[in-house]
Design a protein around this motif. Structure first.
Motif, PDB file in Angstrom:
ATOM      1  N   GLY A 171       0.809  -1.213   0.000  1.00  0.00           N
ATOM      2  CA  GLY A 171       0.000   0.000   0.000  1.00  0.00           C
ATOM      3  C   GLY A 171       0.841   1.261   0.000  1.00  0.00           C
ATOM      4  O   GLY A 171       0.455   2.271  -0.566  1.00  0.00           O
ATOM      5  N   LYS A 172       2.019   1.188   0.623  1.00  0.00           N
ATOM      6  CA  LYS A 172       2.913   2.343   0.647  1.00  0.00           C
ATOM      7  C   LYS A 172       3.498   2.613  -0.731  1.00  0.00           C
ATOM      8  O   LYS A 172       3.761   3.747  -1.077  1.00  0.00           O
ATOM      9  CB  LYS A 172       4.036   2.117   1.662  1.00  0.00           C
ATOM     10  N   ALA A 173       3.667   1.538  -1.510  1.00  0.00           N
ATOM     11  CA  ALA A 173       4.245   1.686  -2.846  1.00  0.00           C
ATOM     12  C   ALA A 173       3.181   2.015  -3.889  1.00  0.00           C
ATOM     13  O   ALA A 173       3.489   2.626  -4.910  1.00  0.00           O
ATOM     14  CB  ALA A 173       4.982   0.410  -3.245  1.00  0.00           C
ATOM     15  N   GLY A 183      -3.359   5.690  -5.342  1.00  0.00           N
ATOM     16  CA  GLY A 183      -4.719   5.858  -5.853  1.00  0.00           C
ATOM     17  C   GLY A 183      -5.504   4.575  -6.018  1.00  0.00           C
ATOM     18  O   GLY A 183      -5.738   3.825  -5.087  1.00  0.00           O
ATOM     19  N   GLY A 184      -5.929   4.327  -7.287  1.00  0.00           N
ATOM     20  CA  GLY A 184      -6.795   3.204  -7.605  1.00  0.00           C
ATOM     21  C   GLY A 184      -6.163   1.853  -7.322  1.00  0.00           C
ATOM     22  O   GLY A 184      -6.843   0.911  -6.915  1.00  0.00           O
ATOM     23  N   ALA A 185      -4.864   1.732  -7.529  1.00  0.00           N
ATOM     24  CA  ALA A 185      -4.185   0.456  -7.280  1.00  0.00           C
ATOM     25  C   ALA A 185      -4.223   0.115  -5.795  1.00  0.00           C
ATOM     26  O   ALA A 185      -4.409  -1.041  -5.423  1.00  0.00           O
ATOM     27  CB  ALA A 185      -2.741   0.521  -7.776  1.00  0.00           C
ATOM     28  N   LYS A 186      -4.053   1.130  -4.955  1.00  0.00           N
ATOM     29  CA  LYS A 186      -4.101   0.907  -3.506  1.00  0.00           C
ATOM     30  C   LYS A 186      -5.514   0.482  -3.083  1.00  0.00           C
ATOM     31  O   LYS A 186      -5.679  -0.444  -2.291  1.00  0.00           O
ATOM     32  CB  LYS A 186      -3.686   2.191  -2.776  1.00  0.00           C
ATOM     33  N   THR A 187      -6.519   1.134  -3.637  1.00  0.00           N
ATOM     34  CA  THR A 187      -7.908   0.776  -3.345  1.00  0.00           C
ATOM     35  C   THR A 187      -8.207  -0.649  -3.805  1.00  0.00           C
ATOM     36  O   THR A 187      -8.845  -1.419  -3.083  1.00  0.00           O
ATOM     37  CB  THR A 187      -8.870   1.767  -4.036  1.00  0.00           C
ATOM     38  N   LEU A 188      -7.728  -0.995  -4.989  1.00  0.00           N
ATOM     39  CA  LEU A 188      -7.930  -2.349  -5.518  1.00  0.00           C
ATOM     40  C   LEU A 188      -7.275  -3.388  -4.607  1.00  0.00           C
ATOM     41  O   LEU A 188      -7.878  -4.425  -4.311  1.00  0.00           O
ATOM     42  CB  LEU A 188      -7.376  -2.455  -6.939  1.00  0.00           C
ATOM     43  N   MET A 189      -6.077  -3.101  -4.155  1.00  0.00           N
ATOM     44  CA  MET A 189      -5.375  -4.026  -3.254  1.00  0.00           C
ATOM     45  C   MET A 189      -6.167  -4.221  -1.962  1.00  0.00           C
ATOM     46  O   MET A 189      -6.328  -5.341  -1.472  1.00  0.00           O
ATOM     47  CB  MET A 189      -3.967  -3.496  -2.954  1.00  0.00           C
ATOM     48  N   ASN A 190      -6.698  -3.135  -1.409  1.00  0.00           N
ATOM     49  CA  ASN A 190      -7.502  -3.232  -0.188  1.00  0.00           C
ATOM     50  C   ASN A 190      -8.783  -4.027  -0.426  1.00  0.00           C
ATOM     51  O   ASN A 190      -9.205  -4.805   0.435  1.00  0.00           O
ATOM     52  CB  ASN A 190      -7.823  -1.839   0.362  1.00  0.00           C
ATOM     53  N   LEU A 191      -9.400  -3.845  -1.587  1.00  0.00           N
ATOM     54  CA  LEU A 191     -10.604  -4.606  -1.916  1.00  0.00           C
ATOM     55  C   LEU A 191     -10.307  -6.097  -2.048  1.00  0.00           C
ATOM     56  O   LEU A 191     -11.088  -6.931  -1.602  1.00  0.00           O
ATOM     57  CB  LEU A 191     -11.238  -4.081  -3.208  1.00  0.00           C
ATOM     58  N   VAL A 192      -9.187  -6.438  -2.668  1.00  0.00           N
ATOM     59  CA  VAL A 192      -8.798  -7.845  -2.813  1.00  0.00           C
ATOM     60  C   VAL A 192      -8.577  -8.477  -1.439  1.00  0.00           C
ATOM     61  O   VAL A 192      -9.066  -9.578  -1.166  1.00  0.00           O
ATOM     62  CB  VAL A 192      -7.536  -7.984  -3.699  1.00  0.00           C
ATOM     63  N   VAL A 193      -7.882  -7.791  -0.568  1.00  0.00           N
ATOM     64  CA  VAL A 193      -7.632  -8.318   0.776  1.00  0.00           C
ATOM     65  C   VAL A 193      -8.955  -8.454   1.537  1.00  0.00           C
ATOM     66  O   VAL A 193      -9.193  -9.470   2.209  1.00  0.00           O
ATOM     67  CB  VAL A 193      -6.619  -7.441   1.545  1.00  0.00           C
ATOM     68  N   ALA A 194      -9.841  -7.475   1.420  1.00  0.00           N
ATOM     69  CA  ALA A 194     -11.144  -7.560   2.095  1.00  0.00           C
ATOM     70  C   ALA A 194     -11.959  -8.727   1.548  1.00  0.00           C
ATOM     71  O   ALA A 194     -12.573  -9.484   2.314  1.00  0.00           O
ATOM     72  CB  ALA A 194     -11.914  -6.253   1.924  1.00  0.00           C
ATOM     73  N   PHE A 195     -11.970  -8.898   0.223  1.00  0.00           N
ATOM     74  CA  PHE A 195     -12.690 -10.015  -0.390  1.00  0.00           C
ATOM     75  C   PHE A 195     -12.139 -11.348   0.107  1.00  0.00           C
ATOM     76  O   PHE A 195     -12.896 -12.248   0.456  1.00  0.00           O
ATOM     77  CB  PHE A 195     -12.600  -9.946  -1.915  1.00  0.00           C
ATOM     78  N   LEU A 196     -10.826 -11.466   0.137  1.00  0.00           N
ATOM     79  CA  LEU A 196     -10.218 -12.718   0.601  1.00  0.00           C
ATOM     80  C   LEU A 196     -10.522 -12.963   2.076  1.00  0.00           C
ATOM     81  O   LEU A 196     -10.706 -14.106   2.490  1.00  0.00           O
ATOM     82  CB  LEU A 196      -8.709 -12.710   0.352  1.00  0.00           C
TER      83      LEU A 196
END
Length: 190
Positions: A69-71, A74-87
């Motif tokens: 998330g630090k790297a 914007g949208g990529a960080k949000t997508l990463m958070n959504l993937v982790v939440a989904f998992l």
């Protein structure tokens, strides 16, 4: 050399657990495509291994999401958070499935012969005493399709462990092609 390997697995151990989870799921799908299912005891060991691999994978992704998330911006960080939440939600659903499977695994199994065929009989007493029959296969496997059922009525007993021979109130048996070969009683009337 050992330090490099240790360093690599220290950072990427989650990738290994993800690979284990995917491999176990692929093996399970392969068995199902061949008409096989694990018997209760081995199935629970398999399910625990899969749940452990999934849990470790989700935990690793959670740990990495902060680092990534630090790297990401914007949208990529949000997508990463959504993937982790989904998992995480998927993991909770999978754990609930494991808990239900454990209750199902507590059903005793017997190797019996009926209609001239070796079968695996599984006794279930959740809604009356019902025995479900599957084709016996080699080792820790059974067929995945039901080839017979017997209903013994209400009570709390195991029809295979009583001193007197219990007689089923209703029953139905199929051949391996799914055709009814024997039926009695009202419960399974078609």
């Amino acid at each position: 050399m050992f330090e490099r390997i240790k360093s690599f697995f220290g950072k990427w151990w989650g990738v290994f657990t993800i690979a284990v989870f995917i491999a176990l799921e692929a093996v399970s799908m392969n068995w199902a495509s061949q008409g096989l299912a694990l018997r209760n005891g081995p199935a629970m060991s398999f399910l625990l291994s899969n749940a452990g691999a999934l849990g470790c994978s989700i935990y690793w992704l959670y740990l990495k999401s902060d680092e990534m998330g630090k790297a990401l911006k914007g949208g990529a960080k949000t997508l990463m958070n959504l993937v982790v939440a989904f998992l995480g939600v998927f993991g909770i659903v999978f754990v609930a499935y494991c808990v239900m499977s454990f209750s199902a695994a507590n059903r005793p199994e017997y190797v019996v012969e009926k209609n001239g065929m070796e079968m695996i009989a599984v006794v279930d007493d959740t809604e009356g005493i019902e025995v479900t029959y599957y084709e016996a296969k080699e080792g820790n496997f059974r067929g995945k399709d039901i080839i017979g059922k017997e209903y013994y009525g209400e009570g709390a007993f195991d029809p295979f462990e009583t001193e007197e021979e219990e007689v089923a109130e209703s029953g139905i048996f199929y051949d391996l092609k799914g055709n009814v070969i024997e039926q009695w009683g009202d419960k399974y009337a078609e």
